[in-house]
Design an enzyme around this catalytic site. Sequence first.
Site, PDB file in Angstrom:
ATOM      1  N   CYS A   1       0.872  -1.164   0.000  1.00 44.28           N
ATOM      2  CA  CYS A   1       0.000   0.000   0.000  1.00 44.28           C
ATOM      3  C   CYS A   1       0.911   1.216   0.000  1.00 44.28           C
ATOM      4  CB  CYS A   1      -0.890  -0.004   1.238  1.00 44.28           C
ATOM      5  SG  CYS A   1      -1.855   1.500   1.422  1.00 44.28           S
TER       6      CYS A   1
ATOM      7  N   CYS B   1     -10.050  -1.916  26.717  1.00 42.41           N
ATOM      8  CA  CYS B   1      -9.567  -1.674  25.349  1.00 42.41           C
ATOM      9  C   CYS B   1      -8.106  -1.223  25.403  1.00 42.41           C
ATOM     10  CB  CYS B   1     -10.469  -0.725  24.585  1.00 42.41           C
ATOM     11  SG  CYS B   1     -10.916   0.742  25.440  1.00 42.41           S
TER      12      CYS B   1
ATOM     13  N   ASP C   1     -16.719  -1.576  31.007  1.00 39.90           N
ATOM     14  CA  ASP C   1     -16.066  -1.461  29.694  1.00 39.90           C
ATOM     15  C   ASP C   1     -15.704   0.014  29.486  1.00 39.90           C
ATOM     16  OD1 ASP C   1     -15.214  -1.704  27.103  1.00 39.90           O
ATOM     17  OD2 ASP C   1     -17.148  -2.284  26.260  1.00 39.90           O
TER      18      ASP C   1
ATOM     19  N   GLN D   1     -19.106  -1.158  18.317  1.00 45.22           N
ATOM     20  CA  GLN D   1     -17.782  -1.743  18.069  1.00 45.22           C
ATOM     21  C   GLN D   1     -17.506  -1.741  16.567  1.00 45.22           C
ATOM     22  OE1 GLN D   1     -15.631  -2.581  20.331  1.00 45.22           O
ATOM     23  NE2 GLN D   1     -16.825  -2.747  22.191  1.00 45.22           N
TER      24      GLN D   1
ATOM     25  N   GLU E   1     -24.596   4.653  31.202  1.00 50.40           N
ATOM     26  CA  GLU E   1     -23.812   5.275  30.135  1.00 50.40           C
ATOM     27  C   GLU E   1     -24.049   6.781  30.191  1.00 50.40           C
ATOM     28  OE1 GLU E   1     -21.860   4.633  27.262  1.00 50.40           O
ATOM     29  OE2 GLU E   1     -22.196   6.760  26.871  1.00 50.40           O
TER      30      GLU E   1
ATOM     31  N   TYR F   1     -20.642   1.698  31.606  1.00 49.35           N
ATOM     32  CA  TYR F   1     -20.112   2.202  30.332  1.00 49.35           C
ATOM     33  C   TYR F   1     -20.743   1.357  29.220  1.00 49.35           C
ATOM     34  CZ  TYR F   1     -16.634   3.946  33.627  1.00 49.35           C
ATOM     35  OH  TYR F   1     -16.015   4.534  34.698  1.00 49.35           O
TER      36      TYR F   1
ATOM     37  N   CYS G   1      -2.767   1.272   9.389  1.00 47.31           N
ATOM     38  CA  CYS G   1      -2.150  -0.009   9.794  1.00 47.31           C
ATOM     39  C   CYS G   1      -0.769   0.183  10.397  1.00 47.31           C
ATOM     40  CB  CYS G   1      -1.916  -0.942   8.619  1.00 47.31           C
ATOM     41  SG  CYS G   1      -3.118  -0.926   7.388  1.00 47.31           S
TER      42      CYS G   1
HETATM   43  N1  SAH Z   1     -19.800  -1.474  26.225  1.00 47.63           N
HETATM   44  C1  SAH Z   1     -20.130  -0.741  25.034  1.00 47.63           C
HETATM   45  C2  SAH Z   1     -19.346   0.526  24.788  1.00 47.63           C
HETATM   46  C3  SAH Z   1     -18.103   0.815  25.561  1.00 47.63           C
HETATM   47  S1  SAH Z   1     -17.199   2.241  25.002  1.00 47.63           S
HETATM   48  C4  SAH Z   1     -20.069  -1.630  23.805  1.00 47.63           C
HETATM   49  O1  SAH Z   1     -19.438  -2.678  23.829  1.00 47.63           O
HETATM   50  O2  SAH Z   1     -20.642  -1.251  22.782  1.00 47.63           O
HETATM   51  C5  SAH Z   1     -17.155   3.206  26.478  1.00 47.63           C
HETATM   52  C6  SAH Z   1     -18.437   3.968  26.734  1.00 47.63           C
HETATM   53  O3  SAH Z   1     -18.275   4.657  27.985  1.00 47.63           O
HETATM   54  C7  SAH Z   1     -18.778   5.033  25.721  1.00 47.63           C
HETATM   55  O4  SAH Z   1     -20.061   4.781  25.203  1.00 47.63           O
HETATM   56  C8  SAH Z   1     -18.747   6.362  26.525  1.00 47.63           C
HETATM   57  O5  SAH Z   1     -19.743   7.270  26.121  1.00 47.63           O
HETATM   58  C9  SAH Z   1     -19.005   5.877  27.944  1.00 47.63           C
HETATM   59  N2  SAH Z   1     -18.514   6.743  29.033  1.00 47.63           N
HETATM   60  C10 SAH Z   1     -17.352   7.457  29.087  1.00 47.63           C
HETATM   61  N3  SAH Z   1     -17.223   8.062  30.297  1.00 47.63           N
HETATM   62  C11 SAH Z   1     -18.309   7.726  31.033  1.00 47.63           C
HETATM   63  C12 SAH Z   1     -18.739   8.021  32.379  1.00 47.63           C
HETATM   64  N4  SAH Z   1     -18.013   8.802  33.170  1.00 47.63           N
HETATM   65  N5  SAH Z   1     -19.902   7.491  32.809  1.00 47.63           N
HETATM   66  C13 SAH Z   1     -20.639   6.706  31.995  1.00 47.63           C
HETATM   67  N6  SAH Z   1     -20.296   6.377  30.728  1.00 47.63           N
HETATM   68  C14 SAH Z   1     -19.142   6.881  30.238  1.00 47.63           C
END
Ligand code: SAH
Length: 404
Positions: free
Chosen positions: A3, A359, A332, A215, A288, A267, A12
């Site tokens: 690439c 992550c 998460d 995701q 969330e 989250y 990448c």
């Molecule tokens: N578990 C989900 C997404 C996780 S990503 C999935 O698998 O699809 C992390 C998420 O945390 C995001 O959506 C973000 O908006 C949220 N977030 C970040 N800080 C936060 C807080 N202080 N309280 C609640 N949610 C929060």
Amino acid sequence: MSCKHFGRCGGCTYLDIPYEEELTIKKGHLDEALGEYARYLGILHPAPHPEAYRNKMELAFGDEGKDVCLALGMRKKRSMYEVATPTNCILICQDFKKLITHVLKFFRATDEKFFHRKLHTGTLRHLTLRRGEFTGEILLMLSTTSTLQTSLTPLVTSLLALPLEGKIVGILHAKNDGVADAVKNENITLLHGRDYYNEKICGLSFKVSMFSFFQTNSRGAEVLYDVVRKFAGALPKSAASEARALSRPHELFEKSSAKTDIGLDLYCGTGTIAQIVSPSFKKVIGVEIIEDAILAARENAELNNIQNCEFHACDVAEILNSTEGADVIIVDPPRNGLHPKALEKLAALPAERLIYVACKPKSFARDLPTLLAAGYTLQKIEAVDMFPRTPHVEAVALLRRVDT
Ligand code: SAH
């Protein structure tokens, strides 16, 4: 595969090595990030498809440096205007490539110029593409300034006539006159179809709008959620995960069908994990901070006919004061890990199990000592390669209270 943009587009990190070698490197990075906890690391699940896995791409209009012709692609590192047109990109599917090529060809035949981030001239800003890997539904949004002269009707007609593997279900136009280089959820017109696409993950349906978090690797997400489901004590549901489960030795909790009382999905984004683990619980509470995501989570739970999930738009650190009753907590958090206030409150809750989806495994390793000091023991860690060809890898850890 070669690439011409490799090393400059920021997409990448690993392009020219076999995937198995990449996994070995990533295992080394995980060991390093986890430090003394690396001995708990079990399997590193490879990505089901190491290429063309991205279900979302945000592209910018610009030029290709010496070639001053209009271009559309990923912003090159250390460059204000240069973009890398991803015609040969291994991260994106053929349909996305066709759409990018088509939109670019359409605007090259007009007098429209890319929006210049310094001079604030030009009209063309971004193209965002999203797709349901398992449904084939494609959602597309063009972002321009409000001074765009070209009619978008012929673009819409020609896009809909393109021979694609998937199907365009919605085309949106966002008008943005701001100076910041961001795609904004403001002044949006629907040019065709609807403003969301559907995705199917682990046997459940999810409506995903243009700005919802989801995701970016749907097949990888199934593997990740399967690990969470296994740690949370639920039985695998989708045919794909059933097959994967059969090829694995029976592991802790996998065969448990007894219901736990209360689960917390902190989250939770659009509530994917809460809904996927819901058969194992009497009730699951998702938290969330983004209100729109919570509205989507509620809508999706209704769509899936799930009645034992409730969702709250709230800062995790706030709600932890009133959640003493949870038996299993799933977190998460974003890449930086748990906020110190949230971590402290979380550690004080008397839950039996804690599942930490990281992550960024380094952030998890930083948060872990506080959880261990509060009485949890680390049982095991599994990792999932959600982002092949990039340096990122996710880890899922299972912690239990010593006294349970
Ligand atoms: N578990 C989900 C997404 C996780 S990503 C999935 O698998 O699809 C992390 C998420 O945390 C995001 O959506 C973000 O908006 C949220 N977030 C970040 N800080 C936060 C807080 N202080 N309280 C609640 N949610 C929060």
